[in-house]
Scaffold this motif. Structure first.
Motif, PDB file in Angstrom:
ATOM      1  N   VAL A 128       0.973  -0.987  -0.033  1.00 18.32           N
ATOM      2  CA  VAL A 128       0.085   0.119  -0.027  1.00 18.32           C
ATOM      3  C   VAL A 128       0.891   1.383  -0.020  1.00 18.32           C
ATOM      4  N   VAL A 129       0.882   2.118  -1.026  1.00 23.22           N
ATOM      5  CA  VAL A 129       1.609   3.283  -1.343  1.00 23.22           C
ATOM      6  C   VAL A 129       0.501   4.455  -1.248  1.00 23.22           C
ATOM      7  N   GLY A 130       0.824   5.293  -0.306  1.00 19.95           N
ATOM      8  CA  GLY A 130       0.093   6.561  -0.281  1.00 19.95           C
ATOM      9  C   GLY A 130      -0.824   7.034   0.956  1.00 19.95           C
ATOM     10  N   ILE A 131      -0.306   6.134   2.150  1.00 19.52           N
ATOM     11  CA  ILE A 131      -0.953   6.478   3.466  1.00 19.52           C
ATOM     12  C   ILE A 131      -0.303   7.882   3.963  1.00 19.52           C
ATOM     13  N   ALA A 132      -1.175   8.758   4.240  1.00 20.07           N
ATOM     14  CA  ALA A 132      -0.596   9.989   4.737  1.00 20.07           C
ATOM     15  C   ALA A 132      -0.969  10.200   6.261  1.00 20.07           C
ATOM     16  N   ASN A 133      -2.510   9.822   6.372  1.00 15.78           N
ATOM     17  CA  ASN A 133      -2.774   9.684   7.865  1.00 15.78           C
ATOM     18  C   ASN A 133      -3.965   8.890   8.123  1.00 15.78           C
ATOM     19  N   VAL A 148       3.770  -1.229   3.861  1.00 16.57           N
ATOM     20  CA  VAL A 148       3.250   0.103   3.951  1.00 16.57           C
ATOM     21  C   VAL A 148       4.487   1.206   3.821  1.00 16.57           C
ATOM     22  N   THR A 149       4.116   2.032   2.815  1.00 15.47           N
ATOM     23  CA  THR A 149       5.205   3.149   2.801  1.00 15.47           C
ATOM     24  C   THR A 149       4.722   4.526   3.520  1.00 15.47           C
ATOM     25  N   LEU A 180      -0.064   3.860  12.326  1.00 11.18           N
ATOM     26  CA  LEU A 180      -1.175   3.255  11.352  1.00 11.18           C
ATOM     27  C   LEU A 180      -0.316   1.986  10.922  1.00 11.18           C
ATOM     28  N   ALA A 181       0.589   1.813  10.602  1.00  6.90           N
ATOM     29  CA  ALA A 181       1.218   0.603  10.183  1.00  6.90           C
ATOM     30  C   ALA A 181       1.560  -0.302  11.214  1.00  6.90           C
ATOM     31  N   GLU A 182       1.449   0.218  12.405  1.00  7.12           N
ATOM     32  CA  GLU A 182       1.480  -0.679  13.629  1.00  7.12           C
ATOM     33  C   GLU A 182       0.061  -1.420  13.819  1.00  7.12           C
ATOM     34  N   GLN A 183      -0.794  -0.503  13.696  1.00  8.83           N
ATOM     35  CA  GLN A 183      -2.325  -1.087  13.662  1.00  8.83           C
ATOM     36  C   GLN A 183      -2.358  -2.034  12.776  1.00  8.83           C
ATOM     37  N   LEU A 184      -1.836  -1.886  11.535  1.00  3.32           N
ATOM     38  CA  LEU A 184      -2.005  -2.821  10.257  1.00  3.32           C
ATOM     39  C   LEU A 184      -0.924  -4.126  10.583  1.00  3.32           C
ATOM     40  N   GLN A 185      -0.281  -4.092  11.537  1.00  3.36           N
ATOM     41  CA  GLN A 185       0.726  -5.126  12.013  1.00  3.36           C
ATOM     42  C   GLN A 185       1.652  -5.342  10.649  1.00  3.36           C
ATOM     43  N   SER A 186       2.039  -4.367  10.103  1.00  2.00           N
ATOM     44  CA  SER A 186       2.776  -4.353   8.735  1.00  2.00           C
ATOM     45  C   SER A 186       4.345  -4.896   9.168  1.00  2.00           C
ATOM     46  N   PRO A 187       4.735  -5.879   8.442  1.00  4.14           N
ATOM     47  CA  PRO A 187       6.051  -6.285   8.698  1.00  4.14           C
ATOM     48  C   PRO A 187       7.081  -5.413   7.906  1.00  4.14           C
ATOM     49  N   ILE A 188       6.661  -4.712   6.879  1.00  2.95           N
ATOM     50  CA  ILE A 188       7.366  -3.824   6.097  1.00  2.95           C
ATOM     51  C   ILE A 188       7.059  -2.295   5.945  1.00  2.95           C
ATOM     52  N   VAL A 189       7.711  -1.649   6.510  1.00  2.00           N
ATOM     53  CA  VAL A 189       7.303  -0.125   6.496  1.00  2.00           C
ATOM     54  C   VAL A 189       8.606   0.659   5.933  1.00  2.00           C
ATOM     55  N   ALA A 190       8.722   1.222   4.962  1.00  2.00           N
ATOM     56  CA  ALA A 190       9.798   1.920   4.090  1.00  2.00           C
ATOM     57  C   ALA A 190       9.174   3.169   3.488  1.00  2.00           C
ATOM     58  N   PRO A 191      10.222   3.911   3.566  1.00  2.00           N
ATOM     59  CA  PRO A 191      10.157   5.313   2.942  1.00  2.00           C
ATOM     60  C   PRO A 191       9.774   5.094   1.505  1.00  2.00           C
TER      61      PRO A 191
END
Length: 257
Positions: free
Chosen positions: A14-19, A40-41, A54-65
């Motif tokens: 998912v690319v584009g989460i701002a808030n 999530v980026t 928000l990435a934590e809520q989604l339990q995302s294993p990959i969070v990157a710029p």
């Protein structure tokens, strides 16, 4: 997770989460509720504090710029996905940008540089994502992007983004045809106007929302949850016969003349 975990075991980007008000977050939540694992980026260090929880809520294993204007950042995201998962089942491209001075003026007056930047960030980046995703989808997959009705009809104050989204929708059709033999489906989501941070850059946006509410058959606006439900359906097996569509999620706004 809900009992309707039709995306259990699927891997998505998912690319584009701002808030928390982002269309991308509404979709990400629906993907996660359906059982998908998500990468999530976030745009940059300034955006990270808003996206990380928000990435934590989604339990995302990959969070990157990921700023698609920065050389190598998009490729680095896909390299992480390849290393961690070895595959990708779907992605959502929910980013758009135009310089304010070009967005707030007439299309006739937009600068070459502003037009090129808007096309690069809002349209060509989706093509780049498709190219990077293709080798990670040997068994097929689904690519989603986000458009708006201003792509096909003149919507007051939408200005430069109209031609840019028209190019994006055309790209969806060509990419759907080109990738169909590999069972990779491509769609554009076309929600009615939503009060997101991205929308705040459009002039007189509150007026646009009220015009839309007045014109829609049920006189209502849609939510990011409404968009998320459709997105989660499209990336699942239930939509395997669909590709190349512009999916209107606008409470019928687009059918009214």
């Amino acid at each position: 997770m809900t009992q309707h975990a039709h995306l259990q075991g699927r891997k998505g980007l998912v690319v584009g989460i701002a808030n928390a008000d982002s269309i991308a977050f509404g979709c990400a939540r629906a993907f996660r509720d359906a059982g998908a694992d998500l990468a999530v980026t976030y745009l940059n260090d300034k955006a990270k504090p808003y996206v990380a929880p928000l990435a934590e809520q989604l339990q995302s294993p990959i969070v990157a710029p990921c700023d698609v204007r920065e050389p190598g950042q998009l490729e680095a995201v896909f390299a992480q996905i390849a290393e961690r998962w070895g595959r990708l089942d779907f992605l959502l491209h929910s980013i758009a940008f135009a310089p304010k001075e070009d967005l707030h003026g007439r299309v006739v007056d937009c600068s070459q540089q502003g037009f090129a930047m808007a096309m690069d960030v809002s349209c060509h980046s989706f093509i780049r994502m498709a190219r990077l995703a293709e080798p990670l989808m040997p068994d097929g997959g689904c690519l989603l992007t986000v458009s708006f009705y201003g792509s096909e009809k003149v919507v007051e104050d939408y200005n430069l983004m109209g031609p840019v989204k028209a190019a994006l929708e055309s790209s969806v059709r060509y990419m759907a045809a080109e990738l169909a033999p590999k069972h990779i489906r491509v769609h554009a989501l076309s929600p009615g106007p939503l009060k997101t941070r991205a929308a705040s850059g459009i002039g007189h946006f509150d007026e646009l929302m009220e015009r839309t509410r007045a014109r829609a058959p049920a006189h209502q606006l849609v939510s990011i949850e409404d968009v998320g439900h459709v997105a989660a359906f499209l990336v699942g097996d239930g939509a395997r016969a669909l590709t190349g569509n512009i999916e209107y999620i606008d409470a019928g706004y687009h059918i009214v003349g």
